[in-house]
Design a protein around this motif. Sequence first.
Motif, PDB file in Angstrom:
ATOM      1  N   TYR A 187      47.791  44.988  49.685  1.00  0.00           N
ATOM      2  CA  TYR A 187      46.780  44.150  50.338  1.00  0.00           C
ATOM      3  C   TYR A 187      45.513  44.085  49.481  1.00  0.00           C
ATOM      4  O   TYR A 187      44.971  43.000  49.225  1.00  0.00           O
ATOM      5  N   SER A 207      37.974  41.356  55.065  1.00  0.00           N
ATOM      6  CA  SER A 207      38.948  42.450  55.075  1.00  0.00           C
ATOM      7  C   SER A 207      38.455  43.636  55.897  1.00  0.00           C
ATOM      8  O   SER A 207      39.250  44.309  56.560  1.00  0.00           O
ATOM      9  N   GLY A 240      42.493  46.228  63.277  1.00  0.00           N
ATOM     10  CA  GLY A 240      43.682  47.068  63.302  1.00  0.00           C
ATOM     11  C   GLY A 240      43.448  48.374  64.031  1.00  0.00           C
ATOM     12  O   GLY A 240      44.293  48.835  64.820  1.00  0.00           O
ATOM     13  N   LEU A 296      40.436  45.380  59.085  1.00  0.00           N
ATOM     14  CA  LEU A 296      40.687  46.813  59.257  1.00  0.00           C
ATOM     15  C   LEU A 296      40.149  47.295  60.598  1.00  0.00           C
ATOM     16  O   LEU A 296      40.812  48.052  61.311  1.00  0.00           O
ATOM     17  N   PHE A 331      50.575  49.699  53.103  1.00  0.00           N
ATOM     18  CA  PHE A 331      50.381  48.255  52.965  1.00  0.00           C
ATOM     19  C   PHE A 331      49.022  47.933  52.344  1.00  0.00           C
ATOM     20  O   PHE A 331      48.851  46.887  51.713  1.00  0.00           O
ATOM     21  N   PHE A 332      48.072  48.849  52.506  1.00  0.00           N
ATOM     22  CA  PHE A 332      46.730  48.570  51.995  1.00  0.00           C
ATOM     23  C   PHE A 332      46.688  48.531  50.469  1.00  0.00           C
ATOM     24  O   PHE A 332      45.754  47.981  49.890  1.00  0.00           O
ATOM     25  N   ASN A 338      54.826  46.291  57.460  1.00  0.00           N
ATOM     26  CA  ASN A 338      55.012  46.296  56.005  1.00  0.00           C
ATOM     27  C   ASN A 338      54.484  47.567  55.346  1.00  0.00           C
ATOM     28  O   ASN A 338      53.836  47.520  54.298  1.00  0.00           O
ATOM     29  N   GLN A 373      48.905  37.262  53.883  1.00  0.00           N
ATOM     30  CA  GLN A 373      47.835  37.629  54.800  1.00  0.00           C
ATOM     31  C   GLN A 373      46.467  37.319  54.196  1.00  0.00           C
ATOM     32  O   GLN A 373      45.601  36.750  54.855  1.00  0.00           O
ATOM     33  N   ALA A 417      51.527  40.668  51.862  1.00  0.00           N
ATOM     34  CA  ALA A 417      50.127  40.993  51.557  1.00  0.00           C
ATOM     35  C   ALA A 417      49.388  39.765  51.029  1.00  0.00           C
ATOM     36  O   ALA A 417      48.274  39.458  51.467  1.00  0.00           O
ATOM     37  N   ALA A 436      50.428  44.529  58.936  1.00  0.00           N
ATOM     38  CA  ALA A 436      50.245  45.804  58.236  1.00  0.00           C
ATOM     39  C   ALA A 436      51.257  46.841  58.718  1.00  0.00           C
ATOM     40  O   ALA A 436      51.881  47.545  57.908  1.00  0.00           O
ATOM     41  N   TYR A 437      51.436  46.931  60.032  1.00  0.00           N
ATOM     42  CA  TYR A 437      52.373  47.909  60.592  1.00  0.00           C
ATOM     43  C   TYR A 437      53.806  47.649  60.115  1.00  0.00           C
ATOM     44  O   TYR A 437      54.532  48.574  59.738  1.00  0.00           O
ATOM     45  N   PHE A 478      46.865  40.424  61.602  1.00  0.00           N
ATOM     46  CA  PHE A 478      46.790  41.471  60.589  1.00  0.00           C
ATOM     47  C   PHE A 478      47.357  42.820  61.047  1.00  0.00           C
ATOM     48  O   PHE A 478      48.138  43.434  60.301  1.00  0.00           O
TER      49      PHE A 478
END
Length: 508
Positions: free
Chosen positions: A46, A264, A271, A268, A42-43, A37, A227, A224, A34-35, A30
């Motif tokens: 997502y 999720s 991340g 986070l 990206f959130f 995209n 994932q 997204a 995220a980085y 993840f």
Amino acid sequence: MENRAQWGTRAGFILAAVGSAIGLGNIWRFPAVAYENGGGAFFIPYLFALLTAGIPLLVMEFTIGHKFRGSAPLSFFRMNRKTEWLGWWAVLVSFVISTYYAVIIAWAISYSIFAFNLSWGDDTEGFLFSDYLQLSVDPGQTGSLVPGVLIPLLIVWLITLGVLFKGVKKGIEAANKIFIPTLIVLFMIIVIRAITLPGAAEGLQTFFAPDFSAITDSSVWVAAYGQIFFSLSIAFAIMITYSSYLPKKSDLTNNAFIAGFGNSSFELLAGIGVFGALGFMASQSGVPVNEVVSGGVGLAFVVFPQIINEFPALNGLFGFLFFASLVLAGLSSLISISETYVAALSEKFGISRKAAVSLGGGLAAVISLLFATQGGLYLLDAADYFINQFGVAFVGLVEVLVIAWFLRNLNDFQAHANGISDIHLGGWWKICLGVITPIVLGFMMFDLFKTNLLKQFDTATGNYEGYTDGFILFGGWFVAAFAIVAGFLMTLKRWDSKAVEEVKKEVS
């Protein structure tokens, strides 16, 4: 009176579902996705993907298992006898994944021990591939067993099969009540330490800095959805099996929201921890954070040992906590993956749970030895790529199409879920499953087939990871095809008479 095994508490089911969803990919996949995209931007896709695909699919699979009271093959058989093969396809995809997933957990066990005296040294990449995995053969060759991988692999299977032998309430539920809270505590310690390191702020800035232009890129939206799809244990037969153990009165929709947002939230958290540590590594090396960003096996077993080497104090303890968290996340997922074929075998052949664990789990353990050889990493890489892309994602697409378009069961499932849930499903749920999810997954599969099939005939682009045609055929395409072919073959065996007799009683 229902004889089927049941969860002891609602919390037990939720912890098991969240434990299945939280796996190795949450920690090492993840953050990089995220980085790459759009960072913070990206959130947006997502969260949209979670609400339009992730949670709707969870509700659907929870409803299937709860309504039809069986493993994935039995649930699909009870839904429509012509769809039993779909349940077996998902189960066999899980079976293949369990054989190599166990090996990665074994690596994490070894590395949790290596962490105490930093046995990996300064050349962490050389240590992983040459010293530890002893990768000294060509792709497609096995070589000999690697003792350093074999011993922890046996430990992984002893724990997993031991938990499964104990059953649903005393085994799976009890284990997850220990694993998941411990995992969260360990990872919170890791995150707190990571964000207090020099350079952590730069790492977090790199992770969260939004590139809103990325939102207009269709590939970012596909990433997204991908994932969300891969991280929630959808189309593995897991959630259908787990929900079949729920009591008759269970809040399915609420459970799906809790499991979806719980997964999720952990992603986070992962991340934040990963990019805090990457920021520290970049500051120590005097390079920008984007030069040290990595994902997958390389992040966990090459980059993180490098980061741990640079820690100002207690680096051995931090390393142990990180790899112990990988072990716990991996075990909770492996147990859920293995439960799919244990339940299916027990019901199909009318054998005891312990016999099914011995048969299914024992066979998976024996096959996993292939990935503990000198050429095991190549086999693992090819099998993982093809079974995930052309197994899990493909099963998910077919599952949605069969239920929403061909059987047209969404109205029936909606009524079932609404009858026992606080949050009622509306038209949005049917639109998500009948339109949005098939379009996105269909586009994903079309692009994957186009890309990988063309590579077979285009010498300029080459195969996945540059592997030979022969290795890709047998180590990749054959593995993916095995799941669906074997799934059809399993339908040729008649169900145990008891399972068939209970159809009307269970679904009435």
